[in-house]
Design a protein around this motif. Structure first.
Motif, short mmCIF file in Angstrom:
data_model
loop_
_atom_site.label_atom_id
_atom_site.label_comp_id
_atom_site.label_asym_id
_atom_site.label_seq_id
_atom_site.Cartn_x
_atom_site.Cartn_y
_atom_site.Cartn_z
N ARG A 112 0.70 -1.28 0.41
CA ARG A 112 -0.15 -0.02 0.02
C ARG A 112 0.56 1.48 -0.33
N SER A 130 -7.23 2.45 5.62
CA SER A 130 -5.98 1.48 5.86
C SER A 130 -6.60 0.06 5.80
N GLU A 157 -11.37 5.55 9.66
CA GLU A 157 -9.95 5.13 9.57
C GLU A 157 -10.17 6.44 7.92
N ASN A 164 -7.77 9.82 8.26
CA ASN A 164 -6.47 10.11 7.16
C ASN A 164 -6.64 10.79 6.50
#
Lengths: 476, 482
Positions: B200, B208, B316, B320
């Motif tokens: 990734r 993620s 997330e 992020n």
């Protein structure tokens, strides 16, 4: 009768770990680089970058945990602490909330009140933030991410301390442990060790704690002592006048010796902690834990006990020497070379401490090598130089770690052991100082001191005082 | 032969055989782009000059025998949430309108090493949040099969580019179905690998713990070849897995004899379009006819997948996306008073409605007092869903079902009712929650003339089974269709 109050204090201590690289990337942790030169996509929060844990940070955190009698969390995780501020490039700090690496420890401290144990609630690993610099002239703020991602551990104590003296003793103890482990420089004034003080007051005998405040920006023991006294007084005054203490974060201004509120509980941020999905949980195997355990150094208490057994030096000296790991190492290494603990101790206790104090330095800043100190002791032993010259040489050695043997050779500082030459000089001194000679012969024993001094002066210090005395007495 | 009729692997073979050059292949692609792109809008950024320059260099390397891989010389399109050094990467968001990365994603570097030549960056739902590619700040992408319809999403640009012949293959990312669903809507093959198979690093994160990069291709053989090229163990990604079985092209075998395939009854309930249902059942029958043992079973917890996914992914994402603040890169509001006003205005102006909705949802489920009730509970359900799959894979080699309840909706139909749009992810998201590999491949065309997709799901690290079954099915299907 006025009410009696007790101060209740807990500490949050941040220690910057002395790893070569940052906690989640390969960038250098070195101080003093030009702004944003020790950076990469990870520590500047570039889109698509990912953190990878530096294992050495785990080793260091475990070592501190073991030294403070903590239980090591063998399955621990990193969490994100979310808050917006420009020094934090991702706008979240990677820290540990739910499963910190160490828990339930303690350290023993000693104060004028006696011995006591201070509980360690937890120790967790986290990353440092960058630095904001406000440019007043351009009226803008600049950010330097060199410190972003430098590894920290936060040591959270239980609210077990009751006075500034206990707080200082606790901090000294932590500093000693961290220093002996070699995991940090641990300098309060340079920010590699930072302490936040949580303080509340309550009536003596009360069962429950009062409302606490947290004080930040305490960068010296002096500031901590003053801030504790100031905050205790402020809280007592509030209570005495029927007011309440507000749970809040306060910033200590050391020049004004006053703290002011930064933010209260109402506008406290919700950090929305959650496990960082970019990092896998850290599983510490029994073997890994044992390896760290096996590598633990000899701590101060054990060292003191051993010195007492092995070396014939005063307990006071042992205390001073072992107060610094660096000094203790220097002592042991020099003794290993020259085999004279007493003489090594004398150099450290005397000239070394004097110069450290004079130059306002820490023992960690000592630059001379054990080899050179051993050589200097050898020069004195063989009477190649006298003690006065030796002190002069030491001063140069202290400043630049010169080799004393070479230095003596180059500067021609060797003691003159040629009795004929000495006799000639002394004859001249006697001739030039008839009054002193007469005084001595008249029974004034002290007068010989003056004559010795004159001889040494004429010899530019390069004479053995014993021999000068002997020859003088003969000629007189 | 028409160059565009080649698959990626066929094209590379033709280039290596001297029948066609990498530059000619690029010319054919750009001729198609010039013809279609004004309608399809598959790309956010096209770098024509760089594409031809690289094609020329690549051709030289192939001639010298320096590049021999299965994808050498093949033009590729990259989803715009994969960082590309020196080429702007927008995630189809205004907030990154001028962002030019300083490094390339690991998957992109792996393709470069394999000799694939990048054409440009494909359109997507903003930050991969959406199922239609309509949330892009750079206009909608249209489905090449019928330009009144969406291409699906979030990798809609990649799927449309492959379907329209505007590239030979593309990379996408899949957090809840974002490769498989647009592949299904556009009649191409799309694979979401086992979590950890493709690094990734360089993928701008959405969720993620769910994100994986994967291929969108013309056929199963290309899919295996691309996966083989991009799968790698990367020490820069802590969640990257070291695998020794990445020779996926060895699984291109036309045989499913004795393979046990389970069909979850829960995937054929209410809401599933009957034409889709019939096509998927027909596909199951085809595989049974080829010797697979097919039976129905009950996969539990299906109804919990959507709330679980939207809780975890949004949580997330809310964290992020915090780094997009106008401080370091990307868009910053033109006028503001002080730091907090700058943050507010930058993010209010820079993010679109769907992204804001998920940031709010994610911030809410993580906030103090709600964390246990929502986020933590979602993690527990996620673990239970994984367990349900483990139980299924104790009995079956593969799970077969639809990719989406319907074929591609019309442009403008979906965004007005986001909850309905979220429900469209029902068959794809549990695969992400369980970290499993899944493939989407064409299995029919409905009466509107739109493609229908078949989904196969395997246990973790069993991509080869997926590829073998998909390849076997494709052999029959292709014959029927031709």
């Amino acid at each position: 009768m006025a009410k009696q109050y007790e101060t209740v204090i807990g500490l949050e201590v941040h220690v910057e770990l002395a790893t070569k690289t940052k906690i989640f990337c390969g960038c250098s942790t070195a101080f003093g680089g030009a702004p944003n030169t020790h950076t990469c996509p990870v520590c500047t929060g570039m889109p698509g970058s990912l953190p990878v844990l530096n294992k050495q940070v785990v080793n260091y955190a475990m070592a501190v945990g073991l030294a403070t009698n903590c239980t090591i969390t063998q399955y621990c995780k990193f969490d994100r602490k979310n808050y917006f501020y420009p020094d934090n490039p991702q706008n979240y700090q990677i820290s540990q909330l739910y499963l910190p690496i160490c828990r339930n420890g303690y350290v023993d401290i000693e104060t004028s009140e006696g011995k006591k144990s201070v509980g360690i609630h937890e120790i967790h690993m986290e990353e440092d933030a960058g630095k904001l610099i406000h440019d007043e002239w351009e009226d803008c703020s600049l950010v330097d991410y060199n410190r972003s991602g430098v590894p920290l551990i936060e040591i959270v104590s239980e609210p077990d301390m009751r006075s500034a003296e206990e707080v200082i003793a606790y901090l000294e103890k932590l500093r000693m442990i961290v220093q002996y482990l070699g995991v940090s420089d641990c300098k309060l004034n340079e920010g590699s060790m930072r302490a936040d003080v949580n303080l509340s007051v309550r009536e003596v005998g009360a069962e429950t704690f009062g409302t606490r405040t947290e004080m930040k920006n305490l960068n010296s023991f002096r500031a901590i002592t003053h801030a504790i006294a100031g905050e205790r007084e402020r809280q007592i005054e509030l209570l005495e006048t029927g007011q309440q203490v507000t749970q809040e974060t306060r910033r200590w201004d050391d020049t004004k010796e006053y703290s002011y509120a930064m933010r209260s509980k109402e506008d406290a941020q919700d950090y929305r902690y959650f496990p960082d999905p970019d990092l896998v949980p850290v599983y510490i195997s029994d073997a890994w834990l044992q390896q760290v355990r096996d590598n633990q150094p000899e701590f101060r208490e054990e060292k003191m006990a051993r010195y007492k057994k092995e070396f014939d030096i005063p307990e006071y000296d042992i205390g001073i020497i072992t107060d610094s790991k660096h000094l203790a190492d220097l002592f042991e290494e020099t003794v290993a070379i020259c085999g004279q603990p007493k003489k090594v101790s004398n150099w450290l206790m005397g000239e070394t401490l004097r110069l450290l104090k004079e130059k306002n330095m820490d023992p960690e800043d000592i630059c001379f090598s054990p080899q050179n100190l051993a050589r200097l002791i050898g020069l004195v032993d063989s009477k190649a130089v006298n003690s006065t010259v030796a002190k002069e040489i030491f001063e140069v050695m202290f400043a630049e770690d010169i080799d004393p043997e070479k230095y003596v050779e180059e500067k021609g500082l060797k003691t003159v052991n040629d009795e004929g030459a000495l006799r000639k000089i002394i004859e001249e001194v006697i001739a030039a100082n008839p009054q002193s000679v007469e005084d001595y012969r008249g029974g004034k024993q002290k007068a010989i001191g003056f004559l010795v001094g004159q001889t040494m002066k004429a010899m530019k210090g390069k004479a053995d005082p014993g021999m000068v005395n002997k020859v003088l007495k003969e000629l007189l | 032969m028409d160059i565009l009729a080649y698959s990626a692997v066929e094209l590379s073979a033709a280039i290596k055989a001297g029948k066609v050059t990498a530059v000619e292949a690029m010319e054919a692609v750009f001729a198609r782009i010039d013809e279609k792109e004004s309608t399809v809008n598959a790309y956010v950024t096209i770098d024509r000059e760089q594409a031809f320059k690289t094609a020329t260099i690549t051709q030289e390397k192939i001639e010298k025998g320096e590049l021999t891989g299965m994808l050498a010389g093949v033009p590729v399109a990259i989803k715009d949430n994969l960082c590309t050094e020196g080429i702007r990467t927008t995630c189809s968001s205004k907030i990154l309108e001028n962002f030019v990365p300083t490094f390339s994603a690991e998957a992109v570097l792996n393709l470069e090493k394999a000799g694939a030549v990048m054409i440009g960056k494909t359109n997507m739902d903003e930050f991969a949040m959406g199922s239609t590619t309509e949330t892009s700040a750079y206009g909608v992408t249209r489905n090449p099969w019928n330009t009144d319809h969406v291409p699906g999403g979030s990798s809609g640009g990649s799927a449309a580019a492959v379907a329209a012949g505007e590239c030979f293959f593309a990379l996408g990312s899949d957090t809840g179905g974002s490769i498989r669903q647009p592949a299904s809507f556009c009649g191409v093959v799309g694979l979401k690998p086992t979590y950890g198979t493709v690094s990734r690093y360089g993928l701008v994160a959405y969720g993620s713990s769910l994100d994986q990069i994967g291929p969108l291709t013309k056929n199963v053989a290309d899919c295996a070849a691309v996966l083989e090229a991009i799968a790698s163990h990367d020490t820069k990604d802590s969640t990257s897995v070291e695998r020794k079985d990445t020779d996926f092209t060895t699984a291109l075998i036309d045989d499913v004899k004795g393979m046990k395939i389970g069909i979850p009854r829960d995937y054929f309930g209410e809401g599933l379009d009957s034409e889709v249902k019939d096509a998927v059942f027909a596909a199951a029958k085809t595989l049974a006819a080829k010797g697979a043992v097919v039976e129905e079973f009950d996969l539990s917890l299906v109804e919990y997948a959507i709330p679980t996914y939207y809780t975890i992914a949004a949580a997330e994402a809310s964290s992020n996306l915090e780094r997009f603040d106008g401080i370091k890169y990307g868009y910053r509001a033109a006028s503001y008073k002080g730091l907090h006003d700058m943050y507010k205005k930058t993010r209010s102006e820079g993010f679109g409605a769907e992204v804001k909705r998920r940031i709010m949802l994610g911030s809410f489920v993580l906030s103090s007092g709600y964390y246990d009730a929502y986020y933590l509970k979602a993690l527990k359900v996620k673990a239970m869903i994984k367990k349900a799959f483990d139980e299924a894979f104790a009995k079956y080699d593969l799970i077969l079902g639809p990719v989406a309840p319907t074929t591609a909706p019309k442009i403008g139909e979906s965004l007005s009712d986001p909850l309905k749009m979220y429900l469209g992810d029902i068959y794809t998201i549990s695969v992400n929650l369980a970290g499993l590999p899944g493939i989407s491949l064409p299995c029919g065309i409905d009466t509107k003339g739109l493609p229908i997709g078949l989904q196969l799901i395997a246990d973790s690290f069993q991509e080869k089974r997926l590829i073998q079954a998909a390849y076997t099915y494709e052999q029959t299907y292709s014959k029927e269709m031709r």
